[in-house]
Design a protein around this motif. Structure first.
Motif, PDB file in Angstrom:
ATOM      1  N   LYS A   1     -11.282   5.562   0.619  1.00 16.36           N
ATOM      2  CA  LYS A   1     -10.950   5.533   2.035  1.00 16.36           C
ATOM      3  C   LYS A   1     -11.900   4.465   2.702  1.00 16.36           C
ATOM      4  O   LYS A   1     -12.970   4.316   2.553  1.00 16.36           O
ATOM      5  CB  LYS A   1     -11.502   6.945   2.686  1.00 16.36           C
ATOM      6  CG  LYS A   1     -10.262   8.024   2.203  1.00 16.36           C
ATOM      7  CD  LYS A   1     -10.774   9.484   2.866  1.00 16.36           C
ATOM      8  CE  LYS A   1      -9.527  10.403   2.366  1.00 16.36           C
ATOM      9  NZ  LYS A   1     -10.023  11.785   2.981  1.00 16.36           N
TER      10      LYS A   1
ATOM     11  N   LYS B   1       0.534   9.684   2.948  1.00 15.42           N
ATOM     12  CA  LYS B   1      -0.570   8.898   2.195  1.00 15.42           C
ATOM     13  C   LYS B   1      -1.753   9.653   2.087  1.00 15.42           C
ATOM     14  O   LYS B   1      -2.287  10.290   2.980  1.00 15.42           O
ATOM     15  CB  LYS B   1      -0.752   7.569   2.721  1.00 15.42           C
ATOM     16  CG  LYS B   1       0.381   6.938   2.970  1.00 15.42           C
ATOM     17  CD  LYS B   1       0.254   5.480   3.996  1.00 15.42           C
ATOM     18  CE  LYS B   1       1.506   4.851   3.961  1.00 15.42           C
ATOM     19  NZ  LYS B   1       1.351   3.534   4.925  1.00 15.42           N
TER      20      LYS B   1
ATOM     21  N   ALA C   1      -5.731   0.639   0.783  1.00 16.58           N
ATOM     22  CA  ALA C   1      -4.545   1.213   1.455  1.00 16.58           C
ATOM     23  C   ALA C   1      -3.555   1.286   0.518  1.00 16.58           C
ATOM     24  O   ALA C   1      -2.973   0.236  -0.246  1.00 16.58           O
ATOM     25  CB  ALA C   1      -4.227   0.347   2.643  1.00 16.58           C
TER      26      ALA C   1
ATOM     27  N   SER D   1       0.950   1.423   0.271  1.00  7.72           N
ATOM     28  CA  SER D   1       2.514   1.448   1.017  1.00  7.72           C
ATOM     29  C   SER D   1       3.366   1.352   0.199  1.00  7.72           C
ATOM     30  O   SER D   1       3.318   1.119  -1.086  1.00  7.72           O
ATOM     31  CB  SER D   1       2.158   0.036   1.909  1.00  7.72           C
ATOM     32  OG  SER D   1       1.945  -0.942   1.174  1.00  7.72           O
TER      33      SER D   1
END
Length: 122
Positions: free
Chosen positions: A64, A57, A68, A70
């Protein structure tokens, strides 16, 4: 070919959270780098986050600690969890795909969806 359909955008106040989802389909979807790019009015598209076929990732530096990325491989669905949203995060967010994660991070993927709007108010 890769077909991408996003959902989950909306309007929130600064400091709030949103989760974007993207269903990927097509013959190239399982072998592509997937990720998110965005475009604010009057600005160029910019990369937000990527997840490679190896699971690695990458987040753009300004995301940052707040965002996130996923993926649920069983559902071929990509997610972007966005926390502590700022007014400068307001943009049309696109799910994107390319053989190169770097192309995504440069905001120049080969495939992208129709986009979902994220609006953050102060």
């Amino acid at each position: 070919q890769v077909h991408l359909v996003e959902s989950g955008g909306g309007s929130v106040q600064a400091g709030g959270s949103l989760t974007l989802s993207c269903v990927a389909s097509g013959s190239g979807s399982t072998s592509a780098c997937l990720g998110w790019i965005r475009q604010a009015p009057g600005k160029e598209r910019e990369g937000v986050a990527t997840i490679g076929t190896n699971g690695i990732k990458t987040l753009a530096s300004s995301m940052k600690g707040r965002f996130a990325i996923s993926k649920d491989n069983a559902k071929n669905t990509l997610y972007l969890q966005m926390n502590n949203l700022k007014t400068e995060d307001s943009a049309l967010h696109y799910c994107a795909a390319d053989v190169s994660c770097n192309a995504l991070l440069r905001g120049k993927p080969s495939y992208w969806g129709q986009g979902t709007q994220v609006t953050v108010s102060s």
